[in-house]
Design a protein around this motif. Structure first.
Motif, PDB file in Angstrom:
ATOM      1  N   LYS A  43      87.041  47.692  15.608  1.00 17.39           N
ATOM      2  CA  LYS A  43      86.101  48.437  14.700  1.00 17.39           C
ATOM      3  C   LYS A  43      86.783  49.179  13.322  1.00 17.39           C
ATOM      4  N   ALA A  44      88.127  49.686  14.040  1.00 19.42           N
ATOM      5  CA  ALA A  44      88.838  50.024  13.258  1.00 19.42           C
ATOM      6  C   ALA A  44      89.135  49.385  12.117  1.00 19.42           C
ATOM      7  N   LEU A  45      89.682  48.389  12.209  1.00 17.48           N
ATOM      8  CA  LEU A  45      89.413  47.705  11.034  1.00 17.48           C
ATOM      9  C   LEU A  45      88.903  47.189  10.105  1.00 17.48           C
ATOM     10  N   ASP A  46      87.340  46.454  10.991  1.00 20.06           N
ATOM     11  CA  ASP A  46      86.312  46.241   9.717  1.00 20.06           C
ATOM     12  C   ASP A  46      84.654  46.053  10.966  1.00 20.06           C
ATOM     13  N   PRO A  47      84.054  47.342  10.917  1.00 19.75           N
ATOM     14  CA  PRO A  47      83.688  46.910  11.760  1.00 19.75           C
ATOM     15  C   PRO A  47      82.397  46.247  11.512  1.00 19.75           C
TER      16      PRO A  47
END
Length: 227
Positions: free
Chosen positions: A6-10
């Motif tokens: 999620k921190a990379l791309d939700p």
């Protein structure tokens, strides 16, 4: 692990979670242990040794797959993935075990029999390969002989692993036939064989699509062969 994605791309995390739900909850033909082993196989073959490999190693521990079993997997898959790829995965696995305080191997292995002779492969296959190139046939004999004593992974698991390798590398001729035949001989059903290919779609959908066509033809052909 989900929070890391999620921190990379939700949005990617949402897509990934939906894919995982489908593959892990709606393919009952394969056990969770088998699915983890196939994911690790794909990691080795595709050298996805970062976050995906970390996730799958952790899942393996949760499924009761021991460090000894993981090393047998890497020894086994080195045959088809190539030794450099399996060695890179072995080094990464050792780092992960140390970094995350995971169980370490007890040293359980098998007799390698590198200096022996012969091969457990069917004689017809050995002769066909030797006719193509005799030194290559000797190499195949060695590789198959060195794995003959493996017992931590079941015959079914090893067959499913090699089928997944075939899908990933698109080696859908002689080897895929041999590995499918081995899976069926170990008691796998046609639907379980289909599930292996279906599960591999997460590692490349178009590869799985092509493999499904080949699998369908092979299952039809093998069913027509008198026992």
């Amino acid at each position: 692990m989900e929070n890391q994605v999620k921190a990379l791309d939700p949005v990617f995390a949402e897509m990934n979670a939906a894919t995982d739900r489908l593959l892990w909850e709606e393919i009952p033909e394969l056990t969770r242990r088998e699915k983890v082993l196939l994911c690790l196989t794909a990691d080795v073959c595709q050298q996805t040794l970062g976050l995906p490999f970390q996730q799958h190693v952790t899942m393996a521990a949760d499924c009761g797959v021991s460090a000894d079993h993981l090393r047998e997997l890497l020894r086994f898959v080195a045959y088809d993935s190539g030794y450099p790829a399996a060695l890179a995965a072995l080094a990464r696995l050792t780092d992960l075990e140390r970094e995350h305080a995971l169980p370490t191997p007890t040293g359980q292995g098998h007799e390698v029999n590198a200096d022996g002779t012969g091969s457990p492969l069917p004689e017809s296959m050995r002769q066909a390969v030797a006719a193509l190139d005799a030194p290559f046939g000797a190499y195949m004999d060695l590789q198959s002989r060195m794995r003959a004593g493996m017992r931590l992974l079941s015959v079914r698991e090893r067959a499913f692993i090699t089928m997944t390798v075939d899908v990933l590398f698109q080696t859908l001729q002689e080897s895929f036939r041999a590995h499918l035949t081995r899976a069926l001989g170990a008691g796998a059903t046609p639907e379980e064989a289909r599930a292996v290919v279906r599960f591999s779609a997460q590692f490349g959908m178009t590869k799985a699509w092509r493999a499904m066509h080949v699998l369908d033809a092979l299952l039809t052909e093998l069913d027509a062969v008198p026992v």
